[in-house]
Write a protein that holds these residues in place. Sequence first.
Motif, PDB file in Angstrom:
ATOM      1  N   ASP A 154     -24.946   8.129 -20.525  1.00  0.00           N
ATOM      2  CA  ASP A 154     -25.441   8.448 -21.867  1.00  0.00           C
ATOM      3  C   ASP A 154     -26.931   8.779 -21.777  1.00  0.00           C
ATOM      4  N   LYS A 165     -26.357  16.176 -20.737  1.00  0.00           N
ATOM      5  CA  LYS A 165     -25.226  17.074 -20.418  1.00  0.00           C
ATOM      6  C   LYS A 165     -24.803  17.935 -21.610  1.00  0.00           C
ATOM      7  N   ARG A 189     -12.122   8.567 -31.693  1.00  0.00           N
ATOM      8  CA  ARG A 189     -13.564   8.473 -31.398  1.00  0.00           C
ATOM      9  C   ARG A 189     -14.252   7.487 -32.344  1.00  0.00           C
ATOM     10  N   PHE A 244      -9.081   5.727 -24.823  1.00  0.00           N
ATOM     11  CA  PHE A 244      -9.657   6.913 -24.175  1.00  0.00           C
ATOM     12  C   PHE A 244      -8.547   7.775 -23.562  1.00  0.00           C
ATOM     13  N   ARG A 269      -7.168  11.595 -24.463  1.00  0.00           N
ATOM     14  CA  ARG A 269      -7.073  12.642 -23.415  1.00  0.00           C
ATOM     15  C   ARG A 269      -5.696  13.310 -23.412  1.00  0.00           C
ATOM     16  N   ARG A 327     -17.346  15.429 -21.099  1.00  0.00           N
ATOM     17  CA  ARG A 327     -16.659  14.220 -20.585  1.00  0.00           C
ATOM     18  C   ARG A 327     -15.148  14.429 -20.438  1.00  0.00           C
ATOM     19  N   THR A 378     -13.721   8.024 -17.563  1.00  0.00           N
ATOM     20  CA  THR A 378     -12.865   6.826 -17.573  1.00  0.00           C
ATOM     21  C   THR A 378     -13.034   6.047 -16.267  1.00  0.00           C
ATOM     22  N   TYR A 382     -16.821   4.569 -16.470  1.00  0.00           N
ATOM     23  CA  TYR A 382     -17.067   3.553 -17.516  1.00  0.00           C
ATOM     24  C   TYR A 382     -16.030   2.420 -17.485  1.00  0.00           C
ATOM     25  N   GLN A 383     -14.720   2.802 -17.588  1.00  0.00           N
ATOM     26  CA  GLN A 383     -13.712   1.735 -17.644  1.00  0.00           C
ATOM     27  C   GLN A 383     -13.435   1.157 -16.258  1.00  0.00           C
ATOM     28  N   MET A 428     -20.650   2.080 -27.230  1.00  0.00           N
ATOM     29  CA  MET A 428     -20.730   2.184 -25.775  1.00  0.00           C
ATOM     30  C   MET A 428     -22.191   2.190 -25.309  1.00  0.00           C
TER      31      MET A 428
HETATM   32  P1  TMP Z   1     -20.680  10.917 -26.013  1.00  0.00           P
HETATM   33  O1  TMP Z   1     -19.693  11.830 -26.655  1.00  0.00           O
HETATM   34  O2  TMP Z   1     -21.904  10.746 -26.810  1.00  0.00           O
HETATM   35  O3  TMP Z   1     -20.925  11.204 -24.590  1.00  0.00           O
HETATM   36  O4  TMP Z   1     -20.036   9.442 -26.133  1.00  0.00           O
HETATM   37  C1  TMP Z   1     -18.828   9.074 -25.594  1.00  0.00           C
HETATM   38  C2  TMP Z   1     -18.949   7.669 -25.071  1.00  0.00           C
HETATM   39  O5  TMP Z   1     -17.678   7.219 -24.617  1.00  0.00           O
HETATM   40  C3  TMP Z   1     -19.895   7.537 -23.889  1.00  0.00           C
HETATM   41  O6  TMP Z   1     -20.608   6.323 -23.997  1.00  0.00           O
HETATM   42  C4  TMP Z   1     -18.975   7.457 -22.697  1.00  0.00           C
HETATM   43  C5  TMP Z   1     -17.739   6.818 -23.257  1.00  0.00           C
HETATM   44  N1  TMP Z   1     -16.496   7.190 -22.577  1.00  0.00           N
HETATM   45  C6  TMP Z   1     -15.820   6.216 -21.835  1.00  0.00           C
HETATM   46  O7  TMP Z   1     -16.256   5.077 -21.742  1.00  0.00           O
HETATM   47  N2  TMP Z   1     -14.647   6.577 -21.235  1.00  0.00           N
HETATM   48  C7  TMP Z   1     -14.095   7.832 -21.338  1.00  0.00           C
HETATM   49  O8  TMP Z   1     -13.025   8.102 -20.778  1.00  0.00           O
HETATM   50  C8  TMP Z   1     -14.820   8.816 -22.108  1.00  0.00           C
HETATM   51  C9  TMP Z   1     -14.249  10.191 -22.243  1.00  0.00           C
HETATM   52  C10 TMP Z   1     -16.006   8.453 -22.701  1.00  0.00           C
END
Ligand code: TMP
Length: 209
Positions: free
Chosen positions: A13, A17, A51, A70, A74, A96, A101, A104-105, A153
């Motif tokens: 974050d 991007k 979202r 998530f 997808r 993203r 995934t 982050y996960q 997040m």
């Molecule tokens: P963003 O659209 O501002 O990048 O925010 C999406 C948030 O969700 C970002 O903190 C990353 C998180 N994310 C996950 O944790 N896992 C995922 O699979 C995706 C697509 C996003």
Amino acid sequence: MKKGLFITFEGVDGCGKTTQLTKTKEFLESKGYDVVVTREPGAGEIGNKIREMLLHYNGNISDKCEMFLFLADRAQHIENLIKPSVDKGKVVLCDRHTDSTLAYQGFARGQDIELLNKLNKIAVNGIIPDLTLLYDLDTDIAQERVGLNKDRMESVNIEFHKKVRNGYLSLQKKYPERIKLINANNSIEKVFEQTKDIVLQLIQEKRGI
Ligand code: TMP
């Protein structure tokens, strides 16, 4: 047969991007390409509802629930937008995707990477990015760029974001052909020069110019 291109934009974050994706869209459109810009989570009506839950729900969301949300987003996104657009010959730029995934996960929350690979595989149904641009940035700088108005997040502690960054870097080492590393600690224009070069190289390889 697959005719279009599928390019994903990844990074911690605050890495910038989304700005690069917008500039890439403008550049490719100026060259006459039919471009679709999209994001995960949050394309279409269901995607936006997912979202909202993932980024703005105030109560507790378990790690497994988060993971499945998530992935659910997808699966819907691939079937309703990404696959049909690529099939029609469009260039899909996605903010993203699967690597988020894993970073982050998987690397940061600690879900099993092999399990996530299997679930990602089910969700994407054979659609793999032709190219993934990874914008790498020190997490302290990235968090400063995010500012004070953080979503669910973004609000997780800095250690979490460091794990995300390291996770991305390990993924890049594992898939160097697909994931291209870009130093995001530069001016927007300099970062875009790198972005443009890599995208043009892909277009040359895949389609000719
Ligand atoms: P963003 O659209 O501002 O990048 O925010 C999406 C948030 O969700 C970002 O903190 C990353 C998180 N994310 C996950 O944790 N896992 C995922 O699979 C995706 C697509 C996003």
